[in-house]
Scaffold this active site. Structure first.
Site, PDB file in Angstrom:
ATOM      1  CB  SER A 145      -0.386   0.498   1.536  1.00 25.41           C
ATOM      2  OG  SER A 145      -0.624   0.326   2.501  1.00 25.41           O
ATOM      3  CE  LYS A 146       0.080   8.393  -0.860  1.00 26.98           C
ATOM      4  NZ  LYS A 146      -0.659   9.335  -0.313  1.00 26.98           N
TER       5      LYS A 146
END
Ligand code: GLU
Length: 514
Positions: free
Chosen positions: A265-266
């Site tokens: 994920s970011k």
């Protein structure tokens, strides 16, 4: 004869392209080129609530930077356009109506409150995942439960409605995925998905299937997160009478966090300080800037090579592949089923390999840019030579400047540790004599720099190994770095003599006797 391969990259313009999306684009591209087919870029912008301005341009710039070229798309045009879904609305409505007419879809008038109440009711009855499906649809307000007149009257009076797919009650939906093999889902696990929303826009499912069909797509290569939607798409192909020309599906494995626990994920990128976007992205709402692979200093070729291996392997030991070699070697059969860990160290390794293979001329632009930012002037010749001697030692091109500042700026400080260990009487003598000898050299090459040093040391009976680091220290301020003779010849006689003088006077009080 086989049909010409046609694939598409179909991002939704909802923000920066994630590295997983870039990999999807790359695999489509490799597959299209390998099969002599075509690839198109389709913008799936039917969800207006999630539309983020600037995304389309960002996606195209990223693909451009990476060398992933489209044959058709919003920029290139093409005979299957328009390639932006918001410009294709009439097609979706027409097919949604056809599905209703043929009994495979229906109008539904339920209000948000009524839908909530249905879910609450089901929850109370201990249904795990309350859904609008073959059972619940019989209790809701739709064209299956209401009379034809009432339906017509509601529509005519402008009441909001959606069109839902009528999923068969008991049926096994099967599809043969090129990566995962046979995937079987029972229709009870599929809900009656909305195909047309009350705002007149289609949902992803309808628009995606209609467009893939109309654009002649032969292979749908996309991320694993779309696998749960695939059975629904199979039903749509069948109901629309397009089963015979249904594309083949290939769902790509997930890209996992560096530790392998869950999807990348970011937030992981922020936590570990690595990029997850191809290019810098500015959040339109907050103005927050996030650096991409490009700004980190990853070369496009290295990024491509790294991404190609995130889920695919050639089945040989070879790791370095140009785009052309990837096209040659690529096959969907060699895509793995299980998720692959995102390993930024591997990306760095690729970058180092690619930097090494470039010439000083090819790399000069990076260093020129850093020097311009610093307001430092330097000849092309010097820039090229610095890149040549540094390219084996850097991970990112930014280091041509940060790790080799001493090749442009006279040092004003000296590594303390090295001073304490190596700044000896002998070193001072060696440097004083070397400086004198250098004054008589006309053409200072790495070879003459070396021979003059060797002669000087021999004459004074000094062993090279005992003073070498001090010589480096005087000239660069550091205890280690690229070949010193290269450095001396790049700096030139006057600058080297000046630096030796500086060191001798600045370190005068710190001589250690050994
Ligand atoms: N618009 C979808 C996305 O954003 C496309 C999925 C597909 O390729 O079918 O990823």
């Amino acid at each position: 004869m086989n049909k010409e391969v046609r694939v598409r990259f179909a991002p939704s313009p909802t923000g920066a392209l994630h590295i997983g999306g870039v990999r999807t684009a790359l695999y489509n591209y490799l597959f299209a080129r390998k099969s002599g087919g075509k690839m198109l870029l389709r913008i799936e912008d039917t969800d207006q609530t999630r539309y983020v301005p600037g995304t389309e341009e960002y996606i195209m710039e990223a693909l451009d930077w990476l060398g992933i070229k489209m044959d058709e798309g919003i920029k290139e045009g093409g005979e299957y356009g328009p390639y932006r879904q918001s410009e294709r609305k009439e097609h979706y409505r027409q097919y949604a109506e056809k599905l209703v007419e043929e009994g495979n879809a229906y109008y539904a008038f339920d209000t948000p409150e009524e839908l909530d109440a249905m879910r609450e009711r089901l929850k109370a009855a201990r249904v795990d995942q309350p859904q609008y499906n073959a059972i619940t649809r019989t209790t809701m307000k739709n064209s299956l439960t209401l009379s034809a007149e009432e339906v017509k009257q509601r529509i005519d009076s402008g009441e909001p409605y959606v069109i839902r797919l009528k999923v068969p009650k008991k049926e096994e939906v099967r599809l043969n995925d090129m990566v995962r093999g046979w995937v079987m889902v029972h229709s009870t696990a599929i809900d009656d998905k909305i195909l047309m929303k009350s705002d007149g826009m289609p949902t992803y499912h309808l628009a995606n299937v209609v467009d893939d069909h109309m654009m002649g797509i032969t292979h749908v290569i996309r991320g694993e997160e779309w696998l749960p939607s695939a059975p629904l798409h199979v039903l749509l192909y069948r109901f629309l009478g397009w089963e015979d020309s249904m594309p083949q599906f290939a769902h790509l494995p997930l890209i996992l966090k560096p530790d392998g626990n869950g999807k990348l994920s970011k937030r992981d990128a922020e936590k570990h300080g690595f990029p997850i976007f191809p290019l810098e992205w500015t959040e339109p709402e907050t103005g927050e800037k996030v650096e991409g692979f490009r700004e980190f200093g990853f070369l496009p070729e290295a990024s491509i090579n790294f991404l190609a291996f995130l889920g695919w392997n050639p089945g040989t030991e070879q790791e370095i592949f140009s785009m052309d070699e990837l096209i040659e070697a690529f096959s969907i059969e060699r895509i793995g089923k299980s998720g692959t860990k995102f390993d930024i160290d591997k990306a760095k390794w690729y970058n180092e390999q690619y930097i090494k293979t470039k010439s000083g001329e090819q790399l000069a632009g990076y260093l020129r840019e850093s020097l311009n930012q610093e307001g430092i002037e330097a000849s092309d010749e010097r820039i090229i030579r610095v890149c040549e001697i540094m390219k084996e030692r850097v991970t990112f091109p930014g280091q041509f400047w940060t790790d080799a500042k001493f090749l442009f700026v006279t040092p004003d400080s000296y590594d303390e540790k090295v001073v304490k260990k190596k700044w000896t009487d002998e070193a001072v003598l060696a440097l004083t004599e070397y400086k004198k000898a250098l004054a008589d050299v006309d053409n200072l090459t790495p070879e003459t720099a070396k021979s003059v040093l060797t002669e000087t040391l021999e004459k004074n009976n000094i062993k090279m190994g005992r003073v070498m680091q001090a010589v480096r220290l005087a000239i660069t301020g550091k205890g280690a770095g690229p070949d010193l003779m290269d450095i001396i010849s790049i700096l030139g006689k006057d600058e080297v003599i000046l630096r030796i003088d500086n060191a001798l006077s600045k370190l005068e009080g710190q001589v250690i006797s050994k």
